[in-house]
Design a protein around this motif. Structure first.
Motif, short mmCIF file in Angstrom:
data_model
loop_
_atom_site.label_atom_id
_atom_site.label_comp_id
_atom_site.label_asym_id
_atom_site.label_seq_id
_atom_site.Cartn_x
_atom_site.Cartn_y
_atom_site.Cartn_z
N SER A 36 0.86 -1.39 0.05
CA SER A 36 0.00 -0.14 0.10
C SER A 36 0.90 1.16 -0.08
O SER A 36 0.26 2.43 -0.48
N TYR A 37 2.19 1.19 0.32
CA TYR A 37 2.95 2.43 0.26
C TYR A 37 4.34 2.07 -0.19
O TYR A 37 5.12 3.01 0.02
N ALA A 38 4.73 1.32 -0.84
CA ALA A 38 5.77 1.06 -1.48
C ALA A 38 5.91 1.56 -3.03
O ALA A 38 5.83 1.00 -4.00
N LYS A 39 5.72 2.99 -2.94
CA LYS A 39 6.05 3.65 -4.07
C LYS A 39 6.65 5.00 -3.79
O LYS A 39 6.71 5.38 -2.55
N ASP A 41 5.79 8.20 -5.35
CA ASP A 41 4.57 9.40 -5.67
C ASP A 41 3.42 9.06 -4.56
O ASP A 41 2.97 7.92 -4.35
N PRO A 42 2.69 10.26 -4.11
CA PRO A 42 3.13 11.41 -3.96
C PRO A 42 4.16 11.82 -3.17
O PRO A 42 4.40 11.40 -2.10
N THR A 43 5.09 12.73 -3.58
CA THR A 43 6.10 13.30 -2.69
C THR A 43 5.61 14.64 -1.68
O THR A 43 4.70 15.05 -2.15
N PHE A 44 6.14 14.65 -0.72
CA PHE A 44 5.70 15.70 0.41
C PHE A 44 6.95 16.17 0.66
O PHE A 44 7.80 15.94 1.45
N ILE A 45 7.25 17.50 0.27
CA ILE A 45 8.26 18.50 0.52
C ILE A 45 9.58 17.74 0.07
O ILE A 45 10.63 18.15 0.63
N GLY A 46 9.49 17.16 -1.21
CA GLY A 46 10.60 16.52 -1.74
C GLY A 46 10.97 15.09 -0.91
O GLY A 46 11.77 14.39 -1.47
N PRO A 48 9.78 11.18 -0.63
CA PRO A 48 9.29 10.17 -1.24
C PRO A 48 7.99 9.50 -0.37
O PRO A 48 8.18 9.50 0.67
N PHE A 49 6.93 9.22 -0.85
CA PHE A 49 5.73 8.59 -0.23
C PHE A 49 6.05 7.66 0.91
O PHE A 49 5.49 7.75 1.95
N PHE A 50 7.05 6.70 0.42
CA PHE A 50 7.47 5.55 1.38
C PHE A 50 7.88 6.15 2.45
O PHE A 50 7.78 5.42 3.51
N TYR A 51 8.57 7.33 2.70
CA TYR A 51 9.39 7.50 3.84
C TYR A 51 8.43 8.37 4.44
O TYR A 51 8.33 8.29 5.88
N TRP A 52 7.73 9.37 3.95
CA TRP A 52 6.87 10.23 4.94
C TRP A 52 5.58 9.26 5.41
O TRP A 52 5.19 9.80 6.53
N TYR A 53 4.97 8.48 4.69
CA TYR A 53 3.94 7.56 5.24
C TYR A 53 4.50 6.84 6.52
O TYR A 53 3.63 6.68 7.54
N GLN A 54 5.48 6.19 6.49
CA GLN A 54 6.32 5.76 7.72
C GLN A 54 6.24 6.45 8.78
O GLN A 54 6.10 6.20 10.01
#
Length: 88
Positions: A36-39, A41-46, A48-54
């Protein structure tokens, strides 16, 4: 023969305990469902989604654990009050 006294038990599973369980299980499900989060996009302030989601789940897990703890304390106080004992 003598009859055994009727024992009334409180339900083990209450609505509050169900909510507590959901609060504690939700972060595990969210983090174990990697697809569900291994992608990127979308990026948040540069980032990647994978990191900011975690990182978002770190904050959400804290809030959910705090909520579960408060519900547990309320449940224990209510049980103690129903038994006539003092709350801790």
């Amino acid at each position: 023969m003598s009859e055994a006294p009727e024992v009334t038990r409180e339900p083990v599973m209450t609505p509050a305990r169900a909510v507590i369980g959901l609060c504690l299980v939700a972060p595990f499900v969210a983090m174990l469902w990697v697809g569900s989060y291994a992608k990127t996009d979308p990026t948040f302030i540069g980032i990647p989604f994978f990191y900011w989601y975690q990182m978002l789940w770190v904050l959400l897990s804290t809030a959910l654990t705090t909520t579960a703890y408060q519900l547990w304390q309320r449940d224990q106080r209510a049980r103690a009050a129903r038994k006539g004992g003092a709350s801790q």
